[in-house]
Design an enzyme around this catalytic site. Sequence first.
Site, PDB file in Angstrom:
ATOM      1  N   ARG A 121      -7.067  -1.186 -27.434  1.00 46.15           N
ATOM      2  CA  ARG A 121      -5.906  -1.465 -28.290  1.00 46.15           C
ATOM      3  C   ARG A 121      -5.077  -0.229 -28.639  1.00 46.15           C
ATOM      4  O   ARG A 121      -3.922  -0.343 -29.009  1.00 46.15           O
ATOM      5  CB  ARG A 121      -6.347  -2.179 -29.577  1.00 46.15           C
ATOM      6  N   CYS A 168      -5.441   1.317   6.364  1.00 46.57           N
ATOM      7  CA  CYS A 168      -6.219   0.106   6.654  1.00 46.57           C
ATOM      8  C   CYS A 168      -5.803  -0.492   8.001  1.00 46.57           C
ATOM      9  O   CYS A 168      -4.678  -0.335   8.464  1.00 46.57           O
ATOM     10  CB  CYS A 168      -6.060  -0.920   5.539  1.00 46.57           C
ATOM     11  N   GLU A 208       1.283   3.749   2.094  1.00 43.96           N
ATOM     12  CA  GLU A 208       2.027   4.064   3.311  1.00 43.96           C
ATOM     13  C   GLU A 208       3.296   3.222   3.419  1.00 43.96           C
ATOM     14  O   GLU A 208       4.348   3.713   3.853  1.00 43.96           O
ATOM     15  CB  GLU A 208       1.151   3.818   4.554  1.00 43.96           C
ATOM     16  N   CYS A 245      -1.735  -1.309   7.382  1.00 45.75           N
ATOM     17  CA  CYS A 245      -0.812  -0.166   7.336  1.00 45.75           C
ATOM     18  C   CYS A 245      -0.713   0.520   8.690  1.00 45.75           C
ATOM     19  O   CYS A 245       0.327   1.085   9.038  1.00 45.75           O
ATOM     20  CB  CYS A 245      -1.264   0.833   6.277  1.00 45.75           C
ATOM     21  N   ALA A 304     -20.785   9.831 -28.918  1.00 43.70           N
ATOM     22  CA  ALA A 304     -20.357  10.882 -29.848  1.00 43.70           C
ATOM     23  C   ALA A 304     -21.563  11.230 -30.710  1.00 43.70           C
ATOM     24  O   ALA A 304     -22.297  10.345 -31.156  1.00 43.70           O
ATOM     25  CB  ALA A 304     -19.209  10.376 -30.710  1.00 43.70           C
ATOM     26  N   TRP A 359     -17.466   6.356 -37.784  1.00 43.78           N
ATOM     27  CA  TRP A 359     -16.822   7.329 -36.905  1.00 43.78           C
ATOM     28  C   TRP A 359     -17.391   8.741 -37.060  1.00 43.78           C
ATOM     29  O   TRP A 359     -17.533   9.249 -38.158  1.00 43.78           O
ATOM     30  CB  TRP A 359     -15.314   7.361 -37.149  1.00 43.78           C
ATOM     31  N   GLY A 405     -25.931   1.410 -27.445  1.00 45.20           N
ATOM     32  CA  GLY A 405     -26.428   2.459 -28.295  1.00 45.20           C
ATOM     33  C   GLY A 405     -27.414   3.371 -27.588  1.00 45.20           C
ATOM     34  O   GLY A 405     -27.457   3.419 -26.360  1.00 45.20           O
ATOM     35  N   ARG A 423     -11.058   3.597 -21.371  1.00 45.01           N
ATOM     36  CA  ARG A 423     -11.389   2.176 -21.187  1.00 45.01           C
ATOM     37  C   ARG A 423     -10.418   1.480 -20.233  1.00 45.01           C
ATOM     38  O   ARG A 423     -10.810   0.580 -19.489  1.00 45.01           O
ATOM     39  CB  ARG A 423     -11.403   1.454 -22.541  1.00 45.01           C
ATOM     40  N   HIS A 480       0.837  -1.201   0.000  1.00 41.69           N
ATOM     41  CA  HIS A 480       0.000   0.000   0.000  1.00 41.69           C
ATOM     42  C   HIS A 480       0.874   1.255   0.000  1.00 41.69           C
ATOM     43  O   HIS A 480       2.094   1.184   0.191  1.00 41.69           O
ATOM     44  CB  HIS A 480      -0.935  -0.018   1.209  1.00 41.69           C
TER      45      HIS A 480
END
Length: 354
Positions: free
Chosen positions: A220, A78, A53, A87, A157, A183, A298, A197, A51
């Site tokens: 990608r 935590c 810390e 931690c 879009a 597009w 959609g 993404r 973590h």
Amino acid sequence: MKLHEKYIKRCIELAKNGLGTTYPNPMVGSVIVYEDQIIGEGWHKKAGEPHAEVNAINAVKDKSLLKKATIYVSLEPCSHFGKTPPCCDLIIKNNIPNVVVGTVDPNIKVAGNGIKKLIEAGATVTVGVLESECYELNKRFFTFHEKKRPYIILKWAETKDGFIAPHPTLRETENDKEKKPFWITNSYSRQLVHKWRTEEQGILVGTQTAIDDNPKLDARDWFGNNPVRLVIDQNNRIPKDHNLFNNQVKTILFSKSKTTLEKENTIFEVIDFELNIAEQITTILYQHQIQSVIIEGGRQTLQTFIDANLWDEARIFIGTASFKEGTKAPILTRKNIEKHPVYTDELLILRNYD
């Protein structure tokens, strides 16, 4: 307090390095300060790894300074054993006398227990420094634990005349009847979407988008993790040779009946399409421990979540093209809009929370 804010701000900057890689854990940053000098800093990089810390304490060269230092952390340390030790115990073990915390952890396993443990051990604990900024940093984590559902981002879009898809005749003319996306945005906007993404745990589309565009729904064009693919397919209409069935990324399909196609990386979840679809999907995603989802279409799928008021953020690109006819953009009240240029496109960001 201004001094505290300076260092919590640095914690937030560090924490952001973990966006998309820490799930199911939150993003956390930590700095250790002695006599107004940062002597160690770190952030949580990946679930199962140390973590923030721990990384900050390990970065301090002269450990004797710790017992006179202040540790800053964007989220409550935590106090429970998970994949790594608590931690709090490490802070106590190193006799760090002052602890400054951005915000309390909403996870039921922590939820104030870390702060309590530190105070009982004799530390001076300050809580709530840049609290709203620390909350915003982990909006996905907080939404998941407090609302028992993923943080939901709507993304689409549209053309400058308000369409998200062309009339079928235009699609066939331009794409020669091949199943691929049409597009609206420029290549910079499309690359930005691939970056997004990698930051979310899931990506959701409806049946018609899956059939018409045959999308891969991966990242990608950016370095990072691919999100879990989530697809609504009520009557199992998506052709089995489509990219969504390539078994390369975990995929969850929502339909009214299971199919025999169960694959190693493909899960079928049955929902009742006569009831609240958005609510059922978010409940199932919570059960799958998915903390965030970006919905990319959609129109019907986006509108379903808008009408159910199950969304937290909307990211809308406005392109330069005009279709004159086709599929109109979803209806969403556009208020409190942030506007950002992306080369020739305009990006609108709306939030459904204060």
